[in-house]
Design a protein around this motif. Sequence first.
Motif, PDB file in Angstrom:
ATOM      1  N   PHE A  26       0.837  -1.203   0.000  1.00 46.93           N
ATOM      2  CA  PHE A  26       0.000   0.000   0.000  1.00 46.93           C
ATOM      3  C   PHE A  26       0.872   1.255   0.000  1.00 46.93           C
ATOM      4  O   PHE A  26       0.616   2.204  -0.747  1.00 46.93           O
ATOM      5  CB  PHE A  26      -0.913  -0.021   1.225  1.00 46.93           C
ATOM      6  CG  PHE A  26      -1.918   1.090   1.256  1.00 46.93           C
ATOM      7  CD1 PHE A  26      -3.119   0.970   0.580  1.00 46.93           C
ATOM      8  CD2 PHE A  26      -1.664   2.265   1.955  1.00 46.93           C
ATOM      9  CE1 PHE A  26      -4.053   1.999   0.596  1.00 46.93           C
ATOM     10  CE2 PHE A  26      -2.590   3.293   1.985  1.00 46.93           C
ATOM     11  CZ  PHE A  26      -3.786   3.160   1.310  1.00 46.93           C
ATOM     12  N   ARG A  30       1.867   4.165  -3.370  1.00 44.26           N
ATOM     13  CA  ARG A  30       1.661   5.611  -3.246  1.00 44.26           C
ATOM     14  C   ARG A  30       2.952   6.414  -3.290  1.00 44.26           C
ATOM     15  O   ARG A  30       2.909   7.636  -3.438  1.00 44.26           O
ATOM     16  CB  ARG A  30       0.891   5.890  -1.956  1.00 44.26           C
ATOM     17  CG  ARG A  30      -0.600   5.706  -2.169  1.00 44.26           C
ATOM     18  CD  ARG A  30      -1.351   5.302  -0.932  1.00 44.26           C
ATOM     19  NE  ARG A  30      -2.759   5.157  -1.249  1.00 44.26           N
ATOM     20  CZ  ARG A  30      -3.280   4.128  -1.905  1.00 44.26           C
ATOM     21  NH1 ARG A  30      -2.487   3.152  -2.294  1.00 44.26           N
ATOM     22  NH2 ARG A  30      -4.571   4.072  -2.167  1.00 44.26           N
ATOM     23  N   ASP A  35       2.067  11.055 -10.857  1.00 44.96           N
ATOM     24  CA  ASP A  35       0.721  11.203 -10.298  1.00 44.96           C
ATOM     25  C   ASP A  35      -0.277  10.728 -11.332  1.00 44.96           C
ATOM     26  O   ASP A  35      -0.268  11.180 -12.483  1.00 44.96           O
ATOM     27  CB  ASP A  35       0.475  12.670  -9.944  1.00 44.96           C
ATOM     28  CG  ASP A  35      -0.834  12.873  -9.176  1.00 44.96           C
ATOM     29  OD1 ASP A  35      -1.654  11.933  -9.169  1.00 44.96           O
ATOM     30  OD2 ASP A  35      -1.020  13.945  -8.609  1.00 44.96           O
ATOM     31  N   TYR A  36      -1.147   9.821 -10.902  1.00 50.85           N
ATOM     32  CA  TYR A  36      -2.091   9.273 -11.869  1.00 50.85           C
ATOM     33  C   TYR A  36      -3.074  10.341 -12.345  1.00 50.85           C
ATOM     34  O   TYR A  36      -3.622  10.271 -13.450  1.00 50.85           O
ATOM     35  CB  TYR A  36      -2.831   8.067 -11.267  1.00 50.85           C
ATOM     36  CG  TYR A  36      -4.192   8.372 -10.714  1.00 50.85           C
ATOM     37  CD1 TYR A  36      -5.328   8.172 -11.467  1.00 50.85           C
ATOM     38  CD2 TYR A  36      -4.338   8.902  -9.436  1.00 50.85           C
ATOM     39  CE1 TYR A  36      -6.583   8.463 -10.969  1.00 50.85           C
ATOM     40  CE2 TYR A  36      -5.583   9.186  -8.934  1.00 50.85           C
ATOM     41  CZ  TYR A  36      -6.701   8.973  -9.698  1.00 50.85           C
ATOM     42  OH  TYR A  36      -7.934   9.256  -9.187  1.00 50.85           O
ATOM     43  N   LEU A  59      -9.034   9.611  -2.549  1.00 47.98           N
ATOM     44  CA  LEU A  59      -7.675   9.959  -2.151  1.00 47.98           C
ATOM     45  C   LEU A  59      -7.613  11.141  -1.195  1.00 47.98           C
ATOM     46  O   LEU A  59      -6.531  11.521  -0.745  1.00 47.98           O
ATOM     47  CB  LEU A  59      -6.831  10.267  -3.400  1.00 47.98           C
ATOM     48  CG  LEU A  59      -6.604   9.093  -4.353  1.00 47.98           C
ATOM     49  CD1 LEU A  59      -5.809   9.537  -5.566  1.00 47.98           C
ATOM     50  CD2 LEU A  59      -5.900   7.950  -3.647  1.00 47.98           C
ATOM     51  N   VAL A  63      -4.419   8.509   4.899  1.00 45.06           N
ATOM     52  CA  VAL A  63      -3.795   7.313   4.339  1.00 45.06           C
ATOM     53  C   VAL A  63      -4.187   6.066   5.124  1.00 45.06           C
ATOM     54  O   VAL A  63      -4.471   5.008   4.538  1.00 45.06           O
ATOM     55  CB  VAL A  63      -2.260   7.474   4.313  1.00 45.06           C
ATOM     56  CG1 VAL A  63      -1.596   6.181   3.842  1.00 45.06           C
ATOM     57  CG2 VAL A  63      -1.857   8.630   3.425  1.00 45.06           C
ATOM     58  N   GLN A  66      -7.592   5.008   4.131  1.00 40.60           N
ATOM     59  CA  GLN A  66      -7.562   4.380   2.805  1.00 40.60           C
ATOM     60  C   GLN A  66      -7.077   2.936   2.906  1.00 40.60           C
ATOM     61  O   GLN A  66      -7.613   2.040   2.236  1.00 40.60           O
ATOM     62  CB  GLN A  66      -6.644   5.168   1.875  1.00 40.60           C
ATOM     63  CG  GLN A  66      -7.106   6.568   1.545  1.00 40.60           C
ATOM     64  CD  GLN A  66      -6.143   7.264   0.605  1.00 40.60           C
ATOM     65  OE1 GLN A  66      -5.645   6.669  -0.346  1.00 40.60           O
ATOM     66  NE2 GLN A  66      -5.868   8.533   0.858  1.00 40.60           N
ATOM     67  N   TYR A  67      -6.060   2.701   3.745  1.00 43.61           N
ATOM     68  CA  TYR A  67      -5.506   1.351   3.886  1.00 43.61           C
ATOM     69  C   TYR A  67      -6.545   0.394   4.458  1.00 43.61           C
ATOM     70  O   TYR A  67      -6.770  -0.693   3.906  1.00 43.61           O
ATOM     71  CB  TYR A  67      -4.267   1.375   4.772  1.00 43.61           C
ATOM     72  CG  TYR A  67      -3.791  -0.009   5.170  1.00 43.61           C
ATOM     73  CD1 TYR A  67      -3.122  -0.822   4.262  1.00 43.61           C
ATOM     74  CD2 TYR A  67      -4.052  -0.531   6.444  1.00 43.61           C
ATOM     75  CE1 TYR A  67      -2.703  -2.097   4.607  1.00 43.61           C
ATOM     76  CE2 TYR A  67      -3.636  -1.797   6.795  1.00 43.61           C
ATOM     77  CZ  TYR A  67      -2.962  -2.575   5.873  1.00 43.61           C
ATOM     78  OH  TYR A  67      -2.572  -3.836   6.216  1.00 43.61           O
ATOM     79  N   TRP A  70      -9.270  -0.380   2.097  1.00 47.89           N
ATOM     80  CA  TRP A  70      -8.800  -1.314   1.067  1.00 47.89           C
ATOM     81  C   TRP A  70      -8.760  -2.736   1.607  1.00 47.89           C
ATOM     82  O   TRP A  70      -9.208  -3.676   0.936  1.00 47.89           O
ATOM     83  CB  TRP A  70      -7.415  -0.879   0.589  1.00 47.89           C
ATOM     84  CG  TRP A  70      -6.756  -1.860  -0.329  1.00 47.89           C
ATOM     85  CD1 TRP A  70      -7.243  -2.336  -1.507  1.00 47.89           C
ATOM     86  CD2 TRP A  70      -5.487  -2.493  -0.133  1.00 47.89           C
ATOM     87  NE1 TRP A  70      -6.351  -3.223  -2.070  1.00 47.89           N
ATOM     88  CE2 TRP A  70      -5.264  -3.332  -1.252  1.00 47.89           C
ATOM     89  CE3 TRP A  70      -4.514  -2.405   0.849  1.00 47.89           C
ATOM     90  CZ2 TRP A  70      -4.116  -4.098  -1.386  1.00 47.89           C
ATOM     91  CZ3 TRP A  70      -3.358  -3.164   0.709  1.00 47.89           C
ATOM     92  CH2 TRP A  70      -3.176  -3.998  -0.394  1.00 47.89           C
ATOM     93  N   ARG A 279      -0.288   4.357 -13.321  1.00 50.88           N
ATOM     94  CA  ARG A 279      -0.312   4.630 -11.878  1.00 50.88           C
ATOM     95  C   ARG A 279      -1.696   4.349 -11.302  1.00 50.88           C
ATOM     96  O   ARG A 279      -2.196   5.080 -10.463  1.00 50.88           O
ATOM     97  CB  ARG A 279       0.072   6.086 -11.597  1.00 50.88           C
ATOM     98  CG  ARG A 279       1.388   6.533 -12.167  1.00 50.88           C
ATOM     99  CD  ARG A 279       2.555   5.758 -11.570  1.00 50.88           C
ATOM    100  NE  ARG A 279       3.828   6.360 -11.937  1.00 50.88           N
ATOM    101  CZ  ARG A 279       4.499   6.053 -13.028  1.00 50.88           C
ATOM    102  NH1 ARG A 279       4.012   5.153 -13.875  1.00 50.88           N
ATOM    103  NH2 ARG A 279       5.649   6.626 -13.300  1.00 50.88           N
ATOM    104  N   TYR A 281      -3.668   2.844  -8.886  1.00 54.49           N
ATOM    105  CA  TYR A 281      -3.408   2.270  -7.571  1.00 54.49           C
ATOM    106  C   TYR A 281      -4.219   1.006  -7.312  1.00 54.49           C
ATOM    107  O   TYR A 281      -3.704   0.007  -6.815  1.00 54.49           O
ATOM    108  CB  TYR A 281      -3.727   3.288  -6.475  1.00 54.49           C
ATOM    109  CG  TYR A 281      -2.863   4.516  -6.474  1.00 54.49           C
ATOM    110  CD1 TYR A 281      -1.600   4.504  -7.050  1.00 54.49           C
ATOM    111  CD2 TYR A 281      -3.306   5.700  -5.894  1.00 54.49           C
ATOM    112  CE1 TYR A 281      -0.808   5.632  -7.041  1.00 54.49           C
ATOM    113  CE2 TYR A 281      -2.514   6.842  -5.886  1.00 54.49           C
ATOM    114  CZ  TYR A 281      -1.270   6.801  -6.468  1.00 54.49           C
ATOM    115  OH  TYR A 281      -0.490   7.922  -6.454  1.00 54.49           O
ATOM    116  N   GLN A 285      -1.954  -2.405  -6.563  1.00 52.87           N
ATOM    117  CA  GLN A 285      -1.834  -2.941  -5.211  1.00 52.87           C
ATOM    118  C   GLN A 285      -2.586  -4.260  -5.060  1.00 52.87           C
ATOM    119  O   GLN A 285      -2.139  -5.162  -4.335  1.00 52.87           O
ATOM    120  CB  GLN A 285      -2.316  -1.916  -4.183  1.00 52.87           C
ATOM    121  CG  GLN A 285      -3.764  -1.543  -4.257  1.00 52.87           C
ATOM    122  CD  GLN A 285      -4.086  -0.309  -3.413  1.00 52.87           C
ATOM    123  OE1 GLN A 285      -3.197   0.442  -3.019  1.00 52.87           O
ATOM    124  NE2 GLN A 285      -5.366  -0.100  -3.138  1.00 52.87           N
TER     125      GLN A 285
END
Length: 321
Positions: A26, A30, A35-36, A59, A63, A66-67, A70, A279, A281, A285
């Motif tokens: 993860f 990042r 940058d996507y 986003l 963080v 987000q983890y 996910w 990119r 994510y 991941q």
Amino acid sequence: MAVALWSLRRIGAALLTLTIVSILIFASVRLMPGDYLDLVLGPLATDEQRARAVLESGLDAPVASQYFAWVIGVLSGNLGYSFVSNVSVSAEFAARMPITATIALMTLIVTLILGVPLGFFSALRAGRSGGATGRVISALGVSIPEFLLAGLVVFAVSSLGLGLSIGRFSPFAEDPARFLGALVLPVSVLSFGCVAVVARSTRDAVMNVLVEPHVLAAVARGETPGFIIRHHLIRNAAAPVLTIIGALVAVLLGGTVIVEFIFDIPGLGSYLQTALGRRDYAIVQSAVLLAAVVFIVTSLVVDLVANLVDPRLRLTEGNRR
């Protein structure tokens, strides 16, 4: 009881390793350069467009949030949506994974059929011409990178024809013969190195067993070579061979990235290749985590099976502690 405790420790270690790996995956995704949003929206996007894209992709959340979101999604079978195409990652994986799994399975079958007998033959004929041939084949297979071998195969097929084709993949449901025909070259490229690794590992394992006292005693008793191979060599040499085969199962998932891209196979490897360039994510991941899960679970299963086959490994570990 001792076997159960040992197995529980192994399972606990595997779960801890998987947790640490998920955090690293993860974080690493990042920290990738670029940058996507720049890739998706372009350099001329307004601040409002960028803010809306960040909000839609989630986003803007911390963080850590987000983890955990996910991880919860992965455990429930929801891998999220592609940030670029807004397509379900789970659906794409379900469509592409059978192709990659078929390549890996066919490669593994070829590896077992050729690699293990070649290793036994090379070990039993050590010092003779046949053993030298086996060593040369193993050395070539280990030395030649997959991308180089795949490039040479593409050149040979394009120049000489050889009755084979590249870039003519068809789903199994539409044309089974064409589906399997498109996998011949990728499987051949992957098998070349895998057979060499397994053959060398099998040769080393068998030669180590050949100098064991119980094998020398069996020879002194006048037991036939076939009996010695069946009752002494196969089981005692099985543990290291199982270990390397288990590692190859996970390595094959990574190896398919190269061959699927070169031979234009729409599997999980080529999908990951595209996602890395974008990119994306969610895809990257999830694909890397899947490879890690396969590697850790395979290693765990191999450990359990190897210690059932050869209890000396468990006893050795206990003595070290």
